[in-house]
Design an enzyme around this catalytic site. Sequence first.
Site, PDB file in Angstrom:
ATOM      1  CE  LYS A  17      -4.012   0.105   2.211  1.00  0.00           C
ATOM      2  NZ  LYS A  17      -5.002   0.020   3.325  1.00  0.00           N
TER       3      LYS A  17
HETATM    4  O1  G3P Z   1      -8.118   0.197   5.114  1.00  0.00           O
HETATM    5  C1  G3P Z   1      -8.554   1.270   4.358  1.00  0.00           C
HETATM    6  C2  G3P Z   1      -9.897   1.799   4.720  1.00  0.00           C
HETATM    7  O2  G3P Z   1     -10.866   0.822   4.468  1.00  0.00           O
HETATM    8  C3  G3P Z   1     -10.048   2.403   6.091  1.00  0.00           C
HETATM    9  O3  G3P Z   1     -11.134   3.250   6.052  1.00  0.00           O
HETATM   10  O4  G3P Z   1     -12.148   5.438   6.531  1.00  0.00           O
HETATM   11  O5  G3P Z   1     -12.624   3.513   8.012  1.00  0.00           O
HETATM   12  O6  G3P Z   1     -10.352   4.564   8.031  1.00  0.00           O
HETATM   13  P1  G3P Z   1     -11.567   4.253   7.231  1.00  0.00           P
END
Ligand code: G3P
Length: 247
Positions: free
Chosen positions: A102
């Site tokens: 990533k």
């Molecule tokens: O792992 C990436 C993503 O799915 C995290 O999203 O916005 O919940 O931090 P968030």
Amino acid sequence: MYFKLGSTRMKRLEELRVKIFADGAEKEGMLELARLPYVKGFTTNPTLMRKAGVANYAMFAQEIVAAIPDRPLSFEVLADEFEEMERQARLISGWGSNVYVKIPITNTRGESSCPLIARLTAAGLKLNVTALLTLEQVHAACEALRGTSGAFVSVFAGRIADTGVDPVPVMAQAVSIVNRLPCVELLWASSRELLNIFQAEVIGCHIITVTHDILRKLTLVGKDLTAYSLETVQQFYHDACAAGYAL
Ligand code: G3P
């Protein structure tokens, strides 16, 4: 059993074209989910690892790679300088042939990672370009990924929704941009609810990553809503009794 989303007749869970990945960093939870055939891959990030109490990143990641050798696993670089990001990317990529590195679309100063993405792509690394929220970023990432043999572009649909913007039209446009490249898949990241799986399906998004909590709700898919209403009433009644409330 079939499900409805708007006017579209939805397919059964196992017939969905969108690939469901699990987003999280709890080792036991990941191993449990790896037993489910419809969980097609895994994503992690530093925030999720911190939340899960991961102390040693390399050790955690390598344990996961050893336990789940047959599905894509995404691990993020930690650095903020591109030279160090590159070193870390090569290290992480060496953990396994199913590992996607990533790379955030910019560093913390907002400088584009695209030159690095292009370099790593030319070197044959499989990347998951992450933290995208705009279509301009999707265009730029795809340009940098030209020639890749396999890459994901992670657009944070949930964070777009958090700003009051409907992410579905944005994600639909992102699908058409990503589809211009043969080996790049659009990943719906930061999902917020189970419905997002079906929204991603309808627009032809390739992958959606879903938290372990949302994945556990998959048993609710197709549930009779009258029965669910009754369970809701029963839950409130039992909790009121259990708490000993009186008026
Ligand atoms: O792992 C990436 C993503 O799915 C995290 O999203 O916005 O919940 O931090 P968030």
